[in-house]
Design a protein around this motif. Structure first.
Motif, PDB file in Angstrom:
ATOM      1  N   GLU A   4       0.829  -1.201   0.000  1.00  0.00           N
ATOM      2  CA  GLU A   4       0.000   0.000   0.000  1.00  0.00           C
ATOM      3  C   GLU A   4       0.865   1.253   0.000  1.00  0.00           C
ATOM      4  O   GLU A   4       0.570   2.234  -0.686  1.00  0.00           O
ATOM      5  N   GLU A   5       1.973   1.228   0.773  1.00  0.00           N
ATOM      6  CA  GLU A   5       2.856   2.388   0.807  1.00  0.00           C
ATOM      7  C   GLU A   5       3.562   2.598  -0.523  1.00  0.00           C
ATOM      8  O   GLU A   5       3.926   3.716  -0.877  1.00  0.00           O
ATOM      9  N   GLY A   6       3.785   1.526  -1.275  1.00  0.00           N
ATOM     10  CA  GLY A   6       4.480   1.643  -2.545  1.00  0.00           C
ATOM     11  C   GLY A   6       3.599   2.068  -3.700  1.00  0.00           C
ATOM     12  O   GLY A   6       4.098   2.338  -4.802  1.00  0.00           O
ATOM     13  N   ARG A   7       2.299   2.142  -3.486  1.00  0.00           N
ATOM     14  CA  ARG A   7       1.399   2.528  -4.559  1.00  0.00           C
ATOM     15  C   ARG A   7       1.462   4.028  -4.803  1.00  0.00           C
ATOM     16  O   ARG A   7       1.583   4.805  -3.852  1.00  0.00           O
ATOM     17  N   PRO A   8       1.295   4.477  -6.062  1.00  0.00           N
ATOM     18  CA  PRO A   8       1.036   5.905  -6.276  1.00  0.00           C
ATOM     19  C   PRO A   8      -0.347   6.255  -5.731  1.00  0.00           C
ATOM     20  O   PRO A   8      -1.226   5.395  -5.652  1.00  0.00           O
ATOM     21  N   GLU A   9      -0.523   7.492  -5.323  1.00  0.00           N
ATOM     22  CA  GLU A   9      -1.839   7.876  -4.828  1.00  0.00           C
ATOM     23  C   GLU A   9      -2.868   7.839  -5.954  1.00  0.00           C
ATOM     24  O   GLU A   9      -4.016   7.437  -5.748  1.00  0.00           O
ATOM     25  N   LEU A  10      -2.457   8.216  -7.153  1.00  0.00           N
ATOM     26  CA  LEU A  10      -3.407   8.354  -8.262  1.00  0.00           C
ATOM     27  C   LEU A  10      -2.852   7.712  -9.520  1.00  0.00           C
ATOM     28  O   LEU A  10      -1.701   7.952  -9.904  1.00  0.00           O
ATOM     29  N   SER A  11      -3.661   6.880 -10.151  1.00  0.00           N
ATOM     30  CA  SER A  11      -3.372   6.353 -11.492  1.00  0.00           C
ATOM     31  C   SER A  11      -4.378   6.953 -12.461  1.00  0.00           C
ATOM     32  O   SER A  11      -5.571   7.025 -12.157  1.00  0.00           O
ATOM     33  N   SER A  40       1.410  11.562  -5.435  1.00  0.00           N
ATOM     34  CA  SER A  40       2.186  10.809  -6.426  1.00  0.00           C
ATOM     35  C   SER A  40       1.217  10.267  -7.463  1.00  0.00           C
ATOM     36  O   SER A  40       0.030  10.099  -7.191  1.00  0.00           O
ATOM     37  N   HIS A  41       1.731   9.991  -8.645  1.00  0.00           N
ATOM     38  CA  HIS A  41       0.824   9.541  -9.704  1.00  0.00           C
ATOM     39  C   HIS A  41       1.561   8.715 -10.747  1.00  0.00           C
ATOM     40  O   HIS A  41       2.793   8.714 -10.810  1.00  0.00           O
TER      41      HIS A  41
END
Length: 327
Positions: A4-11, A40-41
Motif C-alpha cells: 500500500e505504501e508503494g502505490r502511487p496515490e493516483l493512477s 504521487s501519480h
C-alpha cells in the motif's frame, strides 16, 4: 515498505486508438493536474492497435517521463475490453479513466480527487450537454432508455465511464472476470458509494471520433446482454399477445384472400414481419449471453499484450485476465 505504501496515490488510465494528434497534449495536461492534486501519480496509456504513429509518440513520452507507462495490445480489442483492462493494470489508491481526445476534461481531476478524499468510492462525470451530431445523440438517448427500462440496476444518464474509482472498486470488479465488461454498469451494480460531478462535454480537440453508429450499437447490445437479464424474460409475457396476433393475422389473411383485398394482405405481412423482427432481437440477445458464458468458461483474456513499457518488473494484476504475446 508495504504494497500500500508503494502505490502511487493516483493512477490515470487513458485508452488510445489512432490518437497521434492528441496523445502528447493529453499527457501534458493530465500530468499538470496530477502534480497539482495528488501526492504521487502514474499515467497508463493503453494502445488498442493504432496505425497512425501514436505508438512512436507514446515511446517518446515514456522516455521523457518514467511516470508514463504504456501497454501495447497486439490488436484492437474494442472499446469495452481494452479500457477496462487498462484500469485493472493500475496500481493507484485511486484510479481515473478518461479519453484521449479532451472530451473528458483534465481540469476535472481535482474535483474527482476532492470527492474521493471526502469519502466517495466512485466519482463519475455526468454529461449535462454534448456537442455532437443529432443521430449520435439520438442513438445514445435510445441506448440509455433501453438500459433504464430493462436493466437489472439503475443506469446513470450521461455517465460515460469518465470518473475516479477507489482501489477497492478496481480490485472487486477485476475479480469478477467479466469477458465483455460493461464497466459503467458494473460500478453501479457493485453498490459502492457514488458521487456525480456534472460537466458540459466539449468537442474533440483533434482527429475523428472512432465511435460510429455501428460501434455504439455493438456497445449497447453488449451492455444489454450483460446487464439486462430481465429483458430475456419479456418473451414469456409477450407469448400470449403473439399467439393472439397470429390468430388475427391468420383470420385476416384468409379474409383478404376471399375478398381479394391486397391492402389487408400487405398489412398482415407487415405485422408478421414486425413480430419476426422482435423474435430475432430476443434470439440475438440470448446468443450474446450464450457467447459471454462460453468465453467466461474458456478463460478468454480481455486483451493480449504485445509490449509494456515503464512498468516495474513483474507487475501484473493477478485478478485480471492477461496474456503476453512473446516475440
Amino acid at each position: 515498505m508495504t504494497a500500500e505504501e508503494g502505490r502511487p496515490e493516483l493512477s490515470i488510465v487513458i485508452p488510445c486508438f489512432n490518437e497521434a494528434e492528441n496523445v502528447a497534449a493529453i499527457v501534458a495536461a493530465v500530468t499538470a493536474e496530477a502534480v497539482r492534486h495528488a501526492a504521487s501519480h502514474e499515467i497508463i496509456l493503453i494502445d488498442n492497435g493504432s496505425t497512425d504513429g501514436t505508438r512512436a509518440i507514446m515511446r517518446e513520452l515514456c522516455r521523457v517521463d518514467a511516470r508514463v507507462r504504456v501497454i501495447f495490445n497486439n490488436r484492437n480489442y474494442g472499446q469495452m475490453r481494452s479500457p477496462t483492462y487498462g484500469l485493472y493494470q493500475a496500481e493507484g489508491r485511486a484510479v481515473i479513466g478518461m479519453c484521449a481526445d479532451f472530451q473528458d476534461p483534465p481540469d476535472m481531476i481535482g474535483d474527482f480527487v476532492a470527492q474521493w478524499r471526502g469519502g466517495a468510492q466512485v466519482v463519475l462525470g455526468q454529461r449535462r450537454s454534448e456537442r455532437a451530431a443529432l443521430p449520435l445523440r439520438a442513438a445514445r438517448h435510445l441506448g440509455y432508455a433501453f438500459l433504464r427500462r430493462f436493466g437489472d440496476y439503475p443506469v446513470i444518464p450521461g455517465a460515460t465511464g469518465f470518473g475516479l474509482f477507489d482501489r477497492a472498486v478496481i480490485d472487486t470488479l477485476a475479480a469478477w472476470n467479466e469477458p465483455e465488461p460493461f464497466f459503467r454498469g458494473m460500478v453501479v451494480e457493485s453498490g459502492f458509494r457514488l458521487a456525480l460531478v456534472p460537466f458540459d462535454r466539449p468537442q474533440r480537440a483533434a482527429g475523428e471520433s472512432k465511435n460510429d453508429f455501428a460501434a455504439l450499437a455493438s456497445f449497447a447490445l453488449s451492455g444489454l446482454a450483460g446487464s439486462a437479464k430481465s429483458l430475456l424474460r419479456l418473451p414469456l409475457l409477450l407469448s400470449g399477445c403473439t399467439m393472439a396476433l397470429a390468430f388475427v393475422l391468420l383470420v385476416g389473411g384468409i379474409a383478404a384472400l376471399a375478398l381479394e383485398g391486397p391492402v389487408w394482405a400487405l398489412l398482415g405481412l407487415a405485422l408478421g414481419a414486425a413480430l419476426f423482427a422482435v423474435l430475432l432481437l430476443f434470439l440475438g440477445l440470448i446468443g450474446e449471453q450464450v457467447r459471454m458464458l462460453a468465453e467466461r468458461s474458456r478463460g478468454v483474456p480481455l486483451v493480449i499484450e504485445e509490449e509494456r513499457i515503464n512498468f516495474p518488473p513483474a507487475r501484473r494484476r493477478p485478478a485480471a485476465r492477461t496474456l503476453i504475446q512473446r516475440p
